[in-house]
Each structure stands twice: as C-alpha cells, then as structure tokens.
Design a protein around this motif. Structure first.
Motif, PDB file in Angstrom:
ATOM      1  N   UNK A  44      91.077  -0.470 -21.686  1.00  0.00           N
ATOM      2  CA  UNK A  44      91.162  -1.472 -22.745  1.00  0.00           C
ATOM      3  C   UNK A  44      89.860  -2.250 -22.951  1.00  0.00           C
ATOM      4  N   UNK A  45      88.939  -2.163 -22.005  1.00  0.00           N
ATOM      5  CA  UNK A  45      87.648  -2.840 -22.171  1.00  0.00           C
ATOM      6  C   UNK A  45      86.670  -2.032 -23.025  1.00  0.00           C
ATOM      7  N   UNK A  46      87.082  -0.843 -23.449  1.00  0.00           N
ATOM      8  CA  UNK A  46      86.208   0.009 -24.261  1.00  0.00           C
ATOM      9  C   UNK A  46      86.707  -0.004 -25.704  1.00  0.00           C
ATOM     10  N   UNK A  47      85.771  -0.189 -26.630  1.00  0.00           N
ATOM     11  CA  UNK A  47      86.121  -0.268 -28.044  1.00  0.00           C
ATOM     12  C   UNK A  47      86.376   1.130 -28.615  1.00  0.00           C
ATOM     13  N   UNK A  48      87.127   1.149 -29.702  1.00  0.00           N
ATOM     14  CA  UNK A  48      87.364   2.381 -30.446  1.00  0.00           C
ATOM     15  C   UNK A  48      86.209   2.556 -31.431  1.00  0.00           C
ATOM     16  N   UNK A  49      85.328   3.506 -31.143  1.00  0.00           N
ATOM     17  CA  UNK A  49      84.109   3.692 -31.924  1.00  0.00           C
ATOM     18  C   UNK A  49      84.044   5.101 -32.500  1.00  0.00           C
ATOM     19  N   UNK A  50      83.343   5.210 -33.609  1.00  0.00           N
ATOM     20  CA  UNK A  50      83.026   6.511 -34.191  1.00  0.00           C
ATOM     21  C   UNK A  50      81.531   6.762 -34.061  1.00  0.00           C
ATOM     22  N   UNK A  51      81.181   8.015 -33.883  1.00  0.00           N
ATOM     23  CA  UNK A  51      79.786   8.444 -33.830  1.00  0.00           C
ATOM     24  C   UNK A  51      79.636   9.635 -34.759  1.00  0.00           C
ATOM     25  N   UNK A  52      78.645   9.560 -35.635  1.00  0.00           N
ATOM     26  CA  UNK A  52      78.356  10.649 -36.566  1.00  0.00           C
ATOM     27  C   UNK A  52      76.916  11.108 -36.368  1.00  0.00           C
ATOM     28  N   UNK A  53      76.716  12.412 -36.265  1.00  0.00           N
ATOM     29  CA  UNK A  53      75.382  12.979 -36.090  1.00  0.00           C
ATOM     30  C   UNK A  53      75.231  14.128 -37.072  1.00  0.00           C
ATOM     31  N   UNK A  54      74.199  14.060 -37.911  1.00  0.00           N
ATOM     32  CA  UNK A  54      73.981  15.108 -38.910  1.00  0.00           C
ATOM     33  C   UNK A  54      72.514  15.533 -38.901  1.00  0.00           C
ATOM     34  N   UNK A  55      72.256  16.819 -39.166  1.00  0.00           N
ATOM     35  CA  UNK A  55      70.869  17.281 -39.277  1.00  0.00           C
ATOM     36  C   UNK A  55      70.195  16.698 -40.514  1.00  0.00           C
ATOM     37  N   UNK A  56      68.903  16.455 -40.408  1.00  0.00           N
ATOM     38  CA  UNK A  56      68.105  16.006 -41.554  1.00  0.00           C
ATOM     39  C   UNK A  56      66.800  16.807 -41.582  1.00  0.00           C
ATOM     40  N   UNK A  57      66.182  16.850 -42.736  1.00  0.00           N
ATOM     41  CA  UNK A  57      64.878  17.503 -42.930  1.00  0.00           C
ATOM     42  C   UNK A  57      64.853  18.919 -42.349  1.00  0.00           C
ATOM     43  N   UNK A  58      65.780  19.783 -42.749  1.00  0.00           N
ATOM     44  CA  UNK A  58      65.821  21.135 -42.177  1.00  0.00           C
ATOM     45  C   UNK A  58      64.591  21.972 -42.487  1.00  0.00           C
ATOM     46  N   UNK A  59      63.839  21.566 -43.505  1.00  0.00           N
ATOM     47  CA  UNK A  59      62.655  22.334 -43.877  1.00  0.00           C
ATOM     48  C   UNK A  59      61.480  22.109 -42.930  1.00  0.00           C
ATOM     49  N   UNK A  60      61.532  21.062 -42.130  1.00  0.00           N
ATOM     50  CA  UNK A  60      60.434  20.761 -41.223  1.00  0.00           C
ATOM     51  C   UNK A  60      60.464  21.702 -40.016  1.00  0.00           C
ATOM     52  N   UNK A  62      58.891  20.820 -37.069  1.00  0.00           N
ATOM     53  CA  UNK A  62      58.564  20.036 -35.884  1.00  0.00           C
ATOM     54  C   UNK A  62      59.803  19.370 -35.303  1.00  0.00           C
ATOM     55  N   UNK A  63      60.968  19.935 -35.581  1.00  0.00           N
ATOM     56  CA  UNK A  63      62.228  19.357 -35.130  1.00  0.00           C
ATOM     57  C   UNK A  63      62.945  20.252 -34.159  1.00  0.00           C
ATOM     58  N   UNK A  64      64.258  20.218 -34.219  1.00  0.00           N
ATOM     59  CA  UNK A  64      65.182  19.643 -35.195  1.00  0.00           C
ATOM     60  C   UNK A  64      65.171  18.109 -35.226  1.00  0.00           C
ATOM     61  N   UNK A  65      65.543  17.570 -36.414  1.00  0.00           N
ATOM     62  CA  UNK A  65      65.691  16.138 -36.612  1.00  0.00           C
ATOM     63  C   UNK A  65      67.161  15.841 -36.893  1.00  0.00           C
ATOM     64  N   UNK A  66      67.647  14.709 -36.366  1.00  0.00           N
ATOM     65  CA  UNK A  66      69.043  14.324 -36.520  1.00  0.00           C
ATOM     66  C   UNK A  66      69.149  12.843 -36.871  1.00  0.00           C
ATOM     67  N   UNK A  67      70.124  12.515 -37.707  1.00  0.00           N
ATOM     68  CA  UNK A  67      70.454  11.122 -37.992  1.00  0.00           C
ATOM     69  C   UNK A  67      71.750  10.785 -37.268  1.00  0.00           C
ATOM     70  N   UNK A  68      71.779   9.634 -36.555  1.00  0.00           N
ATOM     71  CA  UNK A  68      72.967   9.233 -35.817  1.00  0.00           C
ATOM     72  C   UNK A  68      73.412   7.847 -36.268  1.00  0.00           C
ATOM     73  N   UNK A  69      74.746   7.663 -36.268  1.00  0.00           N
ATOM     74  CA  UNK A  69      75.307   6.389 -36.705  1.00  0.00           C
ATOM     75  C   UNK A  69      76.535   6.056 -35.866  1.00  0.00           C
ATOM     76  N   UNK A  70      76.495   4.877 -35.209  1.00  0.00           N
ATOM     77  CA  UNK A  70      77.643   4.358 -34.457  1.00  0.00           C
ATOM     78  C   UNK A  70      78.291   3.237 -35.255  1.00  0.00           C
ATOM     79  N   UNK A  71      79.622   3.227 -35.268  1.00  0.00           N
ATOM     80  CA  UNK A  71      80.330   2.145 -35.947  1.00  0.00           C
ATOM     81  C   UNK A  71      81.704   1.961 -35.327  1.00  0.00           C
ATOM     82  N   UNK A  72      82.204   0.732 -35.385  1.00  0.00           N
ATOM     83  CA  UNK A  72      83.564   0.452 -34.963  1.00  0.00           C
ATOM     84  C   UNK A  72      84.532   0.976 -36.018  1.00  0.00           C
ATOM     85  N   UNK A  73      85.701   1.451 -35.581  1.00  0.00           N
ATOM     86  CA  UNK A  73      86.697   1.901 -36.554  1.00  0.00           C
ATOM     87  C   UNK A  73      87.170   0.745 -37.428  1.00  0.00           C
ATOM     88  N   UNK A  74      86.997  -0.491 -36.956  1.00  0.00           N
ATOM     89  CA  UNK A  74      87.399  -1.653 -37.736  1.00  0.00           C
ATOM     90  C   UNK A  74      86.399  -1.991 -38.832  1.00  0.00           C
TER      91      UNK A  74
END
Length: 203
Positions: A44-60, A62-74
């Motif tokens: 119960x001390x851990x929050x309900x969170x979402x994490x999204x990770x998507x590739x970006x700049x596939x033409x480069x 010097x990667x792979x490059x990824x965009x990440x985003x954490x957010x609360x479900x609320x």
C-alpha cells in the motif's frame, strides 16, 4: 501492444548478444506500456503508476532513442517524469544515456502520437552524464541491470544532494528504484522496500 506469453518466453531465453544487436534487443524489450497496479495492491505504500516508453527518431544511426513518461493513474495528463534515453553499445553491455526535455509539459502525452517529440532534435535535449547507467546482461535472471554511481547524479529534490537509480529490464517488466540522498549518504526520499515493478502490457 501486449506480447504473447510464448513470444515473451522466447525473448527471455534469447542468448546474450553484444554491440548493436544488444541495443536493438533492449530497445525492443523496453518499448511498450507498463503499470505498477499489481504491486500497488500488494504494497500500500507504492503508488499506482503508468510508464510509457516509445521509440523516437528511428532514422538516426546513433541510437536507438526512446521517450519515457511516468504518470500517476490519477493524473495521467500530468506526468511527473519525462526523459529521453539513448542506448549505445559498450564493451560489457549497453550504455544508457539520460536526457531531460527543455519544456517537458509541452510534450506530455507524446507517447500517444504518431511521431513523438516531433520538432525536437538531440541538440535540444539537456544531457545528464552523471545519471547514465551501464546495463549488463545476466544469464541467470535473463535480464539487464545497472546502477548509477553514488554521488554522480545530482538531484536537489526535497533537500537531496544526489539520486541513485537501480534499473532492471526484462522482456516483460521493468523494475526501477530511485532514491534521494543528502551529503552524508542518508536517504531522504524514494521507496523503502525495493523498486517499482512495472509490468508490460498491463496498462
């Protein structure tokens, strides 16, 4: 997209690879939508969170490059952490470079769009060299893991001096444990019982 159980098993049992093949495999494992819902129900001390990770700049190349985003479900529209990651081959594994966005709120929800971070280039990002991680493969756990060096990743949140992150990446989950410490090495913030366990495809 949620991967099938047989495919996840095949990915997990894949032999250790090196160089660009390792970075591509790791990028494939990381890409997806994750949730910590099951852990938040257990602890119960851990929050309900979402994490999204998507590739970006596939033409480069010097990667792979990824965009990440954490957010609360609320508050999914107000992510609390947005980062760009670059994966690069290293002699003993994969080096994960960490970058911050110059205007994070502008790109909130970018994981949903067809071309994430459209209009940005790597030169627009803010590098955090002290926060990079070397991820090495463990044949027993069938995953990659790494830790930032103590004191190297500056962080002033809640009076801390630096943050330290332990990261584990598997074909079906990511475990991330970030803690803030003062100059004396005392923990000021962060989970106490272990890292957040994000399960893939549970979003």
């Amino acid at each position: 997209m949620r991967l099938s159980a047989p495919l996840l098993l095949l990915l997990a049992l894949a032999p250790c690879v090196h160089g660009e093949e390792a970075t591509e495999r790791l990028a494939s494992w990381m890409s997806g939508n994750y949730s910590s819902a099951s852990q938040s129900r257990e602890l119960h001390n851990y929050f309900n969170l979402n994490l999204h990770i998507v590739p970006i700049w596939p033409e480069r190349r010097d990667g792979p490059w990824l965009y990440t985003e954490h957010a609360s479900v609320k508050r999914p529209e107000r992510p609390f952490r947005q980062r760009v990651l670059r994966l690069q081959p290293a002699p003993t594994g994969v080096l994960l470079h960490l970058y911050e966005l110059p205007d994070p709120r502008r790109f909130a929800g970018a994981w949903r769009v067809k071309i994430p971070l459209n209009g940005l280039t790597p030169s627009d990002l803010l590098p955090r060299p002290g926060c990079n991680l070397l991820l090495t493969y463990d044949g027993q756990t069938q995953g990659y893991s790494g830790r930032t060096d103590a004191g190297s990743c500056a962080n002033r949140m809640y009076g801390a001096s630096y943050a330290q992150t332990d990261l584990e990446i598997y074909a079906d989950r990511i475990i991330r444990w970030t803690k803030g410490y003062d100059d004396q090495g005392r923990q000021l913030w962060g989970a106490a019982l272990g890292g957040y366990r994000f399960e893939k495809g549970r979003y």
